[in-house]
Scaffold this motif. Structure first.
Motif, short mmCIF file in Angstrom:
data_model
loop_
_atom_site.label_atom_id
_atom_site.label_comp_id
_atom_site.label_asym_id
_atom_site.label_seq_id
_atom_site.Cartn_x
_atom_site.Cartn_y
_atom_site.Cartn_z
N VAL A 41 0.89 -1.17 0.00
CA VAL A 41 0.00 0.00 0.00
C VAL A 41 0.92 1.22 0.00
O VAL A 41 1.17 1.83 1.03
CB VAL A 41 -0.94 0.01 1.23
N ASN A 42 1.45 1.55 -1.16
CA ASN A 42 2.56 2.50 -1.23
C ASN A 42 2.51 3.28 -2.53
O ASN A 42 2.10 2.74 -3.56
CB ASN A 42 3.89 1.74 -1.13
N LEU A 43 2.93 4.53 -2.49
CA LEU A 43 2.98 5.35 -3.69
C LEU A 43 4.39 5.47 -4.26
O LEU A 43 4.57 5.77 -5.43
CB LEU A 43 2.47 6.77 -3.39
N ARG A 44 5.38 5.24 -3.41
CA ARG A 44 6.76 5.44 -3.83
C ARG A 44 7.27 4.28 -4.68
O ARG A 44 6.79 3.17 -4.57
CB ARG A 44 7.67 5.60 -2.60
N GLU A 45 8.24 4.58 -5.50
CA GLU A 45 8.93 3.55 -6.27
C GLU A 45 10.42 3.71 -6.06
O GLU A 45 10.93 4.83 -6.02
CB GLU A 45 8.59 3.68 -7.76
N PRO A 46 11.19 2.63 -5.94
CA PRO A 46 10.68 1.26 -5.91
C PRO A 46 9.99 0.94 -4.59
O PRO A 46 10.33 1.51 -3.56
CB PRO A 46 11.95 0.41 -6.06
N SER A 47 9.01 0.09 -4.64
CA SER A 47 8.27 -0.31 -3.45
C SER A 47 8.33 -1.82 -3.31
O SER A 47 9.04 -2.50 -4.05
CB SER A 47 6.82 0.19 -3.54
N LEU A 48 7.60 -2.34 -2.35
CA LEU A 48 7.74 -3.76 -2.01
C LEU A 48 7.47 -4.68 -3.19
O LEU A 48 8.15 -5.69 -3.38
CB LEU A 48 6.81 -4.10 -0.84
N VAL A 49 6.48 -4.35 -3.99
CA VAL A 49 6.14 -5.21 -5.13
C VAL A 49 7.28 -5.26 -6.15
O VAL A 49 7.43 -6.24 -6.89
CB VAL A 49 4.82 -4.75 -5.79
N ASP A 50 8.09 -4.21 -6.19
CA ASP A 50 9.25 -4.22 -7.11
C ASP A 50 10.34 -5.16 -6.62
O ASP A 50 11.03 -5.79 -7.42
CB ASP A 50 9.82 -2.81 -7.25
N TYR A 51 10.50 -5.25 -5.30
CA TYR A 51 11.53 -6.12 -4.73
C TYR A 51 11.10 -7.58 -4.66
O TYR A 51 11.90 -8.48 -4.90
CB TYR A 51 11.88 -5.64 -3.32
N PRO A 53 8.15 -9.34 -6.23
CA PRO A 53 6.93 -9.43 -7.06
C PRO A 53 6.19 -10.75 -6.95
O PRO A 53 4.97 -10.78 -7.13
CB PRO A 53 7.47 -9.20 -8.48
N ARG A 54 6.90 -11.82 -6.62
CA ARG A 54 6.24 -13.12 -6.54
C ARG A 54 5.48 -13.31 -5.22
O ARG A 54 4.63 -14.19 -5.13
CB ARG A 54 7.26 -14.25 -6.70
N LEU A 55 5.81 -12.49 -4.23
CA LEU A 55 5.17 -12.61 -2.92
C LEU A 55 4.18 -11.50 -2.64
O LEU A 55 3.44 -11.58 -1.66
CB LEU A 55 6.25 -12.59 -1.82
N THR A 56 4.16 -10.46 -3.48
CA THR A 56 3.47 -9.23 -3.14
C THR A 56 2.34 -8.89 -4.11
O THR A 56 2.47 -9.06 -5.32
CB THR A 56 4.47 -8.06 -3.12
N GLU A 57 1.25 -8.39 -3.54
CA GLU A 57 0.15 -7.83 -4.31
C GLU A 57 0.00 -6.36 -3.95
O GLU A 57 0.24 -5.97 -2.81
CB GLU A 57 -1.17 -8.57 -4.00
N THR A 58 -0.40 -5.55 -4.92
CA THR A 58 -0.70 -4.16 -4.62
C THR A 58 -2.11 -4.07 -4.04
O THR A 58 -2.98 -4.86 -4.37
CB THR A 58 -0.60 -3.27 -5.86
#
Length: 222
Positions: A41-51, A53-58
């Protein structure tokens, strides 16, 4: 039955290390439990989904549909640990939503254990946010994160009403190294043969802190 943990990493302040902590915790939980589901739940990049991606959903909580979609995923007692990287912009909205829908009581009924990792700072916004979160959580559900990169001194007494874990400062060249999108904390532990390196010890120390939180959750089940 073991409770399903929901870890919420948060602060009302930007650039305070939330995503770094969420990355480490997610990798630790995958190593410890075999699997984990993270929400970005983030606006900044890079964010968790970038690091991860296989474990994270936006996830978005800007409207009722987004809020209910996220809550439906969090309130399920499926044994799968959840991690939320909560951007500072969504802090008030998220915890207002939790209070409005009675998430804490519903979590208790559903055998779900919310744990908030609040990253401390020395400003009034952080102090106010900390007290807001502390007032709505059951005892033991709030953990203060003393990120020494942010707090270059003693942790303010305000934040000592809960358990504290400390994240030590890394030298700038190591900080740049772990900020690469391809870097994995667990893979580093597995592949680096020299266990005396500063980075190896830093990761192990943080994983040990996460393991203590998990152990406390296990003790609460007994």
């Amino acid at each position: 039955m073991p409770r399903t943990p929901v870890y919420i990493i948060c602060s009302p302040r930007p650039q305070i290390g939330k995503t770094l902590i969420a990355r480490q915790l997610s990798e630790f939980l995958r190593l410890q439990r075999g699997d984990v589901l993270a929400f970005d739940v983030n606006l900044r990049e890079p964010s968790l989904v970038d690091y991860l991606p296989r474990l994270t959903e936006t996830a978005e909580i800007d409207d009722t549909y987004g809020k209910m979609a996220l809550m439906d995923r969090l309130i399920v007692d499926d044994g799968l640990a959840k991690v939320i990287d909560l951007g500072y912009h969504a802090f008030d909205e998220f915890f207002g939503m939790i209070a409005e829908i009675g998430f804490i009581k519903e979590a208790a009924r559903s055998n779900v254990a919310p744990v908030v990792l609040f990253v401390a700072d020395s400003d009034r916004v952080s102090t106010r946010g900390y007290h807001t979160v502390r007032a709505m959580l059951p005892p033991g559900a709030l953990v203060t994160v003393d990120n020494e990169y942010v707090l270059r001194g003693d942790l303010p007494e305000t934040f000592m009403h809960s358990r504290v874990i400390r994240i030590a400062v890394l030298p700038a060249f190591l900080k740049s190294y772990i900020e690469r999108l391809t870097f994995s904390f667990t893979n580093y532990l597995r592949t680096e043969k020299d266990t005396s390196t500063e980075l190896h010890q830093w990761i192990r120390s943080n994983y040990f802190s996460f393991r203590e939180i998990e152990q406390r959750l296990a003790q609460q089940r007994e």
